[in-house]
Write a protein that holds these residues in place. Structure first.
Motif, PDB file in Angstrom:
ATOM      1  N   LEU A 164      27.822  41.775  47.565  1.00  0.00           N
ATOM      2  CA  LEU A 164      27.153  42.773  46.726  1.00  0.00           C
ATOM      3  C   LEU A 164      28.182  43.707  46.103  1.00  0.00           C
ATOM      4  CD1 LEU A 164      24.100  43.682  48.982  1.00  0.00           C
ATOM      5  CD2 LEU A 164      24.115  42.266  46.928  1.00  0.00           C
ATOM      6  N   ALA A 165      29.284  43.909  46.815  1.00  0.00           N
ATOM      7  CA  ALA A 165      30.361  44.742  46.267  1.00  0.00           C
ATOM      8  C   ALA A 165      30.929  44.098  45.011  1.00  0.00           C
ATOM      9  CB  ALA A 165      31.458  44.946  47.304  1.00  0.00           C
ATOM     10  N   LEU A 166      31.020  42.774  45.016  1.00  0.00           N
ATOM     11  CA  LEU A 166      31.508  42.076  43.829  1.00  0.00           C
ATOM     12  C   LEU A 166      30.584  42.310  42.637  1.00  0.00           C
ATOM     13  CD1 LEU A 166      32.689  38.663  45.305  1.00  0.00           C
ATOM     14  CD2 LEU A 166      34.102  40.571  44.529  1.00  0.00           C
ATOM     15  N   ASP A 167      29.283  42.275  42.895  1.00  0.00           N
ATOM     16  CA  ASP A 167      28.327  42.538  41.813  1.00  0.00           C
ATOM     17  C   ASP A 167      28.501  43.953  41.265  1.00  0.00           C
ATOM     18  OD1 ASP A 167      27.253  40.007  42.041  1.00  0.00           O
ATOM     19  OD2 ASP A 167      25.635  40.658  43.381  1.00  0.00           O
ATOM     20  N   THR A 168      28.726  44.891  42.164  1.00  0.00           N
ATOM     21  CA  THR A 168      28.922  46.275  41.748  1.00  0.00           C
ATOM     22  C   THR A 168      30.180  46.405  40.892  1.00  0.00           C
ATOM     23  OG1 THR A 168      27.849  47.031  43.767  1.00  0.00           O
ATOM     24  CG2 THR A 168      29.187  48.637  42.570  1.00  0.00           C
ATOM     25  N   ILE A 169      31.240  45.717  41.320  1.00  0.00           N
ATOM     26  CA  ILE A 169      32.490  45.748  40.547  1.00  0.00           C
ATOM     27  C   ILE A 169      32.261  45.146  39.166  1.00  0.00           C
ATOM     28  CG2 ILE A 169      34.831  44.819  40.401  1.00  0.00           C
ATOM     29  CD1 ILE A 169      34.852  44.970  43.526  1.00  0.00           C
ATOM     30  N   LYS A 170      31.540  44.041  39.119  1.00  0.00           N
ATOM     31  CA  LYS A 170      31.288  43.386  37.829  1.00  0.00           C
ATOM     32  C   LYS A 170      30.434  44.263  36.916  1.00  0.00           C
ATOM     33  CE  LYS A 170      31.962  38.751  39.556  1.00  0.00           C
ATOM     34  NZ  LYS A 170      31.365  37.496  39.947  1.00  0.00           N
ATOM     35  N   LYS A 171      29.453  44.950  37.499  1.00  0.00           N
ATOM     36  CA  LYS A 171      28.607  45.833  36.698  1.00  0.00           C
ATOM     37  C   LYS A 171      29.403  47.030  36.178  1.00  0.00           C
ATOM     38  CE  LYS A 171      24.261  44.572  38.881  1.00  0.00           C
ATOM     39  NZ  LYS A 171      23.199  44.993  39.791  1.00  0.00           N
ATOM     40  N   ALA A 172      30.348  47.484  36.987  1.00  0.00           N
ATOM     41  CA  ALA A 172      31.176  48.617  36.575  1.00  0.00           C
ATOM     42  C   ALA A 172      32.372  48.154  35.759  1.00  0.00           C
ATOM     43  CB  ALA A 172      31.655  49.389  37.800  1.00  0.00           C
ATOM     44  N   GLY A 173      32.470  46.866  35.537  1.00  0.00           N
ATOM     45  CA  GLY A 173      33.613  46.285  34.849  1.00  0.00           C
ATOM     46  C   GLY A 173      33.917  46.911  33.504  1.00  0.00           C
ATOM     47  N   SER A 174      32.905  47.304  32.778  1.00  0.00           N
ATOM     48  CA  SER A 174      33.154  47.894  31.463  1.00  0.00           C
ATOM     49  C   SER A 174      33.809  49.270  31.565  1.00  0.00           C
ATOM     50  CB  SER A 174      31.847  47.989  30.675  1.00  0.00           C
ATOM     51  OG  SER A 174      30.928  48.807  31.369  1.00  0.00           O
ATOM     52  N   SER A 175      33.595  49.952  32.697  1.00  0.00           N
ATOM     53  CA  SER A 175      34.192  51.270  32.848  1.00  0.00           C
ATOM     54  C   SER A 175      35.508  51.232  33.633  1.00  0.00           C
ATOM     55  CB  SER A 175      33.214  52.213  33.541  1.00  0.00           C
ATOM     56  OG  SER A 175      32.922  51.750  34.835  1.00  0.00           O
ATOM     57  N   LEU A 176      35.856  50.061  34.150  1.00  0.00           N
ATOM     58  CA  LEU A 176      37.119  49.898  34.881  1.00  0.00           C
ATOM     59  C   LEU A 176      38.104  49.083  34.056  1.00  0.00           C
ATOM     60  CD1 LEU A 176      35.838  48.835  38.423  1.00  0.00           C
ATOM     61  CD2 LEU A 176      36.824  51.029  37.820  1.00  0.00           C
ATOM     62  N   PRO A 177      39.371  49.385  34.169  1.00  0.00           N
ATOM     63  CA  PRO A 177      40.361  48.506  33.527  1.00  0.00           C
ATOM     64  C   PRO A 177      40.281  47.111  34.153  1.00  0.00           C
ATOM     65  CG  PRO A 177      41.370  50.586  34.192  1.00  0.00           C
ATOM     66  CD  PRO A 177      39.991  50.564  34.766  1.00  0.00           C
ATOM     67  N   LYS A 178      40.521  46.078  33.357  1.00  0.00           N
ATOM     68  CA  LYS A 178      40.369  44.706  33.844  1.00  0.00           C
ATOM     69  C   LYS A 178      41.258  44.402  35.038  1.00  0.00           C
ATOM     70  CE  LYS A 178      38.593  42.515  29.743  1.00  0.00           C
ATOM     71  NZ  LYS A 178      38.631  41.345  28.890  1.00  0.00           N
ATOM     72  N   ASP A 179      42.478  44.928  35.042  1.00  0.00           N
ATOM     73  CA  ASP A 179      43.379  44.649  36.167  1.00  0.00           C
ATOM     74  C   ASP A 179      42.875  45.282  37.457  1.00  0.00           C
ATOM     75  OD1 ASP A 179      44.015  47.176  35.038  1.00  0.00           O
ATOM     76  OD2 ASP A 179      46.014  47.129  35.949  1.00  0.00           O
ATOM     77  N   VAL A 180      42.270  46.449  37.357  1.00  0.00           N
ATOM     78  CA  VAL A 180      41.714  47.116  38.536  1.00  0.00           C
ATOM     79  C   VAL A 180      40.503  46.331  39.056  1.00  0.00           C
ATOM     80  CG1 VAL A 180      40.580  49.205  39.389  1.00  0.00           C
ATOM     81  CG2 VAL A 180      42.553  49.391  37.864  1.00  0.00           C
ATOM     82  N   ALA A 181      39.636  45.911  38.158  1.00  0.00           N
ATOM     83  CA  ALA A 181      38.461  45.135  38.556  1.00  0.00           C
ATOM     84  C   ALA A 181      38.877  43.833  39.235  1.00  0.00           C
ATOM     85  CB  ALA A 181      37.574  44.853  37.350  1.00  0.00           C
ATOM     86  N   LYS A 182      39.850  43.138  38.692  1.00  0.00           N
ATOM     87  CA  LYS A 182      40.330  41.879  39.285  1.00  0.00           C
ATOM     88  C   LYS A 182      40.933  42.126  40.664  1.00  0.00           C
ATOM     89  CE  LYS A 182      39.416  38.670  36.338  1.00  0.00           C
ATOM     90  NZ  LYS A 182      38.493  37.616  36.701  1.00  0.00           N
ATOM     91  N   ARG A 183      41.696  43.208  40.799  1.00  0.00           N
ATOM     92  CA  ARG A 183      42.308  43.528  42.092  1.00  0.00           C
ATOM     93  C   ARG A 183      41.238  43.824  43.134  1.00  0.00           C
ATOM     94  NH1 ARG A 183      43.258  48.176  44.505  1.00  0.00           N
ATOM     95  NH2 ARG A 183      42.973  49.380  42.600  1.00  0.00           N
ATOM     96  N   LEU A 184      40.226  44.595  42.748  1.00  0.00           N
ATOM     97  CA  LEU A 184      39.136  44.917  43.670  1.00  0.00           C
ATOM     98  C   LEU A 184      38.356  43.661  44.060  1.00  0.00           C
ATOM     99  CD1 LEU A 184      37.816  48.231  42.099  1.00  0.00           C
ATOM    100  CD2 LEU A 184      39.069  47.966  44.252  1.00  0.00           C
ATOM    101  N   GLU A 185      38.094  42.785  43.090  1.00  0.00           N
ATOM    102  CA  GLU A 185      37.393  41.537  43.386  1.00  0.00           C
ATOM    103  C   GLU A 185      38.189  40.699  44.379  1.00  0.00           C
ATOM    104  OE1 GLU A 185      36.561  39.454  39.768  1.00  0.00           O
ATOM    105  OE2 GLU A 185      35.240  41.021  39.028  1.00  0.00           O
ATOM    106  N   LYS A 186      39.496  40.634  44.179  1.00  0.00           N
ATOM    107  CA  LYS A 186      40.358  39.859  45.067  1.00  0.00           C
ATOM    108  C   LYS A 186      40.356  40.443  46.477  1.00  0.00           C
ATOM    109  CE  LYS A 186      45.025  38.050  45.556  1.00  0.00           C
ATOM    110  NZ  LYS A 186      46.374  38.005  45.038  1.00  0.00           N
ATOM    111  N   GLU A 187      40.424  41.765  46.581  1.00  0.00           N
ATOM    112  CA  GLU A 187      40.412  42.418  47.889  1.00  0.00           C
ATOM    113  C   GLU A 187      39.107  42.162  48.634  1.00  0.00           C
ATOM    114  OE1 GLU A 187      41.423  46.583  47.742  1.00  0.00           O
ATOM    115  OE2 GLU A 187      43.249  46.190  46.602  1.00  0.00           O
ATOM    116  N   VAL A 188      37.986  42.280  47.932  1.00  0.00           N
ATOM    117  CA  VAL A 188      36.685  42.034  48.562  1.00  0.00           C
ATOM    118  C   VAL A 188      36.601  40.581  49.022  1.00  0.00           C
ATOM    119  CG1 VAL A 188      34.193  41.874  48.129  1.00  0.00           C
ATOM    120  CG2 VAL A 188      35.458  43.880  47.370  1.00  0.00           C
ATOM    121  N   ASP A 189      37.058  39.661  48.188  1.00  0.00           N
ATOM    122  CA  ASP A 189      37.028  38.237  48.538  1.00  0.00           C
ATOM    123  C   ASP A 189      37.887  37.957  49.773  1.00  0.00           C
ATOM    124  OD1 ASP A 189      36.224  35.512  47.983  1.00  0.00           O
ATOM    125  OD2 ASP A 189      38.319  35.180  47.390  1.00  0.00           O
ATOM    126  N   GLU A 190      39.085  38.523  49.819  1.00  0.00           N
ATOM    127  CA  GLU A 190      39.977  38.315  50.962  1.00  0.00           C
ATOM    128  C   GLU A 190      39.388  38.898  52.245  1.00  0.00           C
ATOM    129  OE1 GLU A 190      43.720  39.980  49.727  1.00  0.00           O
ATOM    130  OE2 GLU A 190      44.190  38.253  48.460  1.00  0.00           O
TER     131      GLU A 190
END
Length: 73
Positions: A24-50
């Motif tokens: 669900l955190a990934l969904d939240t990151i994706k929804k907030a993706g427009s307000s986050l820089p792409k590199d930050v969103a990708k880093r957060l997605e990777k951290e949640v996945d790991e």
């Protein structure tokens, strides 16, 4: 002994389900993706996945160890 293994399987399933709720955190990151820089969103997605993979593996390892203990017991 069969009851114990079934109980262990049920507990394992619930732990993995709870851990995967972090998706669900990934969904939240994706929804907030427009307000986050792409590199930050990708880093957060990777951290949640790991973290999700780490805790799923940990839960599986604990359940395997307990199942082995039950089988030997």
């Amino acid at each position: 002994m069969q009851f114990s293994r079934q109980f262990l399987f049920t507990i394992s399933f619930h732990y993995k389900f709870d851990i995967r709720c972090y998706d669900l955190a990934l969904d939240t990151i994706k929804k907030a993706g427009s307000s986050l820089p792409k590199d930050v969103a990708k880093r957060l997605e990777k951290e949640v996945d790991e973290l999700t993979k780490k805790f799923v593996k940990s839960a599986e390892d604990m359940c395997k160890a307990k199942e082995k203990e039950i089988a030997e017991g």
